[in-house]
Design a protein around this motif. Structure first.
Motif, mmCIF file in Angstrom:
data_model
loop_
_atom_site.group_PDB
_atom_site.id
_atom_site.type_symbol
_atom_site.label_atom_id
_atom_site.label_comp_id
_atom_site.label_asym_id
_atom_site.label_seq_id
_atom_site.Cartn_x
_atom_site.Cartn_y
_atom_site.Cartn_z
ATOM 1 N N PHE A 58 -50.418 2.131 11.316
ATOM 2 C CA PHE A 58 -50.940 3.122 10.379
ATOM 3 C C PHE A 58 -50.795 2.681 8.930
ATOM 4 N N TYR A 59 -49.853 1.787 8.645
ATOM 5 C CA TYR A 59 -49.603 1.322 7.286
ATOM 6 C C TYR A 59 -49.064 -0.107 7.353
ATOM 7 N N SER A 60 -49.008 -0.792 6.203
ATOM 8 C CA SER A 60 -48.488 -2.158 6.180
ATOM 9 C C SER A 60 -47.116 -2.184 5.529
ATOM 10 N N GLY A 61 -46.293 -3.106 5.982
ATOM 11 C CA GLY A 61 -44.934 -3.233 5.469
ATOM 12 C C GLY A 61 -44.187 -4.275 6.271
ATOM 13 N N ALA A 62 -42.879 -4.130 6.340
ATOM 14 C CA ALA A 62 -42.051 -5.053 7.116
ATOM 15 C C ALA A 62 -40.889 -4.294 7.727
ATOM 16 N N GLY A 94 -46.397 0.515 12.103
ATOM 17 C CA GLY A 94 -47.096 -0.096 10.980
ATOM 18 C C GLY A 94 -47.476 -1.539 11.269
ATOM 19 N N SER A 95 -48.364 -2.066 10.455
ATOM 20 C CA SER A 95 -48.769 -3.469 10.566
ATOM 21 C C SER A 95 -47.952 -4.305 9.588
ATOM 22 N N LEU A 96 -47.828 -5.594 9.882
ATOM 23 C CA LEU A 96 -47.038 -6.476 9.046
ATOM 24 C C LEU A 96 -47.792 -6.833 7.773
ATOM 25 N N GLU A 97 -47.141 -6.624 6.648
ATOM 26 C CA GLU A 97 -47.713 -7.056 5.376
ATOM 27 C C GLU A 97 -47.672 -8.579 5.317
ATOM 28 N N LYS A 98 -48.736 -9.194 4.854
ATOM 29 C CA LYS A 98 -48.850 -10.649 4.921
ATOM 30 C C LYS A 98 -48.505 -11.361 3.616
ATOM 31 N N GLU A 99 -48.411 -10.635 2.510
ATOM 32 C CA GLU A 99 -48.130 -11.263 1.225
ATOM 33 C C GLU A 99 -46.811 -10.746 0.670
ATOM 34 N N GLY A 100 -45.931 -11.668 0.264
ATOM 35 C CA GLY A 100 -44.650 -11.301 -0.323
ATOM 36 C C GLY A 100 -44.389 -12.105 -1.584
ATOM 37 N N LEU A 155 -40.579 -8.489 0.887
ATOM 38 C CA LEU A 155 -41.799 -8.147 1.614
ATOM 39 C C LEU A 155 -41.760 -6.656 1.904
ATOM 40 N N GLY A 156 -42.704 -5.903 1.297
ATOM 41 C CA GLY A 156 -42.634 -4.453 1.428
ATOM 42 C C GLY A 156 -41.333 -3.963 0.821
ATOM 43 N N SER A 157 -40.587 -3.183 1.591
ATOM 44 C CA SER A 157 -39.295 -2.674 1.118
ATOM 45 C C SER A 157 -38.121 -3.538 1.577
ATOM 46 N N GLN A 158 -38.422 -4.621 2.292
ATOM 47 C CA GLN A 158 -37.371 -5.463 2.853
ATOM 48 C C GLN A 158 -37.090 -6.685 1.951
#
Length: 336
Positions: A58-62, A94-100, A155-158
């Motif tokens: 539903f959303y992107s993150g890590a 959620g889906s994995l965010e690809k850019e960090g 990456l995201g909040s991680q």
């Protein structure tokens, strides 16, 4: 009083009861259960998909992230890049965010440094569908001073971090004379055999808990100047004699250009003769390039570091400031 004939126990009841109403209620209950089962199935599918597929959700993150600097970083003499690897997982639903992004901060270990940590490098990274990524940075774009290099990735909040000590800046150099100890002269036919070493400034060494200079593998360029003073070989003289100019009259007899990176060294004599290659120690100075007469000789090294923010000229010399070269007899004495 109503008679038994007046009570009709059958016909009116049958007329009022309609079994189609019961069937409708059952159909409604079944439909509701089927919808509920379908909703639960879809929810389970989404949960399962978000767990298995990093790019579904539903959303992107890590969900998590880890980073590891190359285990050989700072140890491989031929390595000229700083490399680290990233591994991340997708978050729940959620889906994995690809850019960090990442930052690298240098905390100098020089005992004379009293300033703040130095921003060494920053940038972005990309992950593949498996959540893996790798970054390589040229040392020329990263290295500032000897010390600890703290890496943080986000990456995201991680967030995750790792660190490594890099000592690549040289403050001094020495050419250790392998065969000279002051008791006998060097034979010109053997060349001047040395071990070339470059050392850091005085640093806080965590391995020994002592403040000291350590031998490092730098990236430097400079000159090696050979001086000559016409002298007879003086026997039974101590280090003070050989480490002092005394009454000598030094004159330059050779200037050698050199570069040293990792395990590679290249030298160019004034004649144009080039010597280069890996694992150069012991390095043998070719006396045919500079020897003229029996006498005392000295080696002086001047260089600048190719890495780091300090481009000032550094100096070094042979461990015995002066040493004697001549044609020797079988007993080691000078014949000229």
């Amino acid at each position: 009083m109503q008679s038994e004939e007046d009570w009709d126990d059958g016909e009116d009841w049958d007329d009022d009861y309609d079994d189609s109403d019961s069937s409708s209620i059952l159909d409604m209950e079944l439909a509701t259960k089927m919808k509920l089962a379908g909703a639960v199935g879809i929810a389970l599918l989404i949960i399962l998909s978000s767990t298995i597929f990093t790019n579904f959700g539903f959303y992107s993150g890590a969900g998590s992230i880890s980073v590891l600097i190359d285990v050989n970083e700072g140890k491989d003499a031929s390595d000229n890049t700083f490399t680290f690897n990233i591994l991340a997982t997708s978050p729940a639903f959620g889906s994995l965010e690809k850019e960090g992004k990442y930052t690298i901060v240098n905390v100098p270990n020089s005992v004379e440094y009293s300033g703040s940590p130095i921003s060494a490098h920053s940038g972005t990274f990309s992950l593949n569908d498996d959540g893996r990524g790798s970054v390589s940075i040229a040392y020329s774009d990263l290295f500032k001073m000897n010390g600890n290099y703290n890496l943080q990735v986000e990456l995201g909040s991680q967030k995750a971090s790792d660190s490594v000590i890099l000592n690549k800046f040289s403050e001094s150099a020495v050419a250790d004379l392998v065969q000279f100890d002051g008791s006998k002269p060097l034979d010109r036919d053997d060349g001047v055999i040395t071990n070339m070493h470059f050392s850091s400034e005085i640093i806080d060494d965590p391995d020994s808990n002592l403040d000291k200079s350590i031998i490092i593998i730098p990236s430097v360029t400079g000159t090696i100047t050979i001086y000559f003073s016409e002298e007879l070989f003086e026997e039974d003289e101590d280090e003070n004699y050989w480490d002092s100019d005394n009454d000598r009259s030094p004159e330059v007899v050779e200037t050698i250009q050199f570069s040293y990176f990792g395990d590679q060294m290249s030298v160019v004599y004034e004649s144009g003769t080039v010597e280069e290659g890996p694992n150069f120690n012991p390095f043998i100075f070719d006396t045919s390039e500079f020897y003229g007469n029996s006498g005392d000789y000295a080696i002086v090294i001047e260089f600048t570091n190719d890495l780091g923010s300090d481009d000032s000229v550094k100096q070094g010399q042979s461990n015995w400031k002066w040493f004697h070269i001549c044609n020797t007899n079988s007993d080691g004495s000078c014949s000229d």
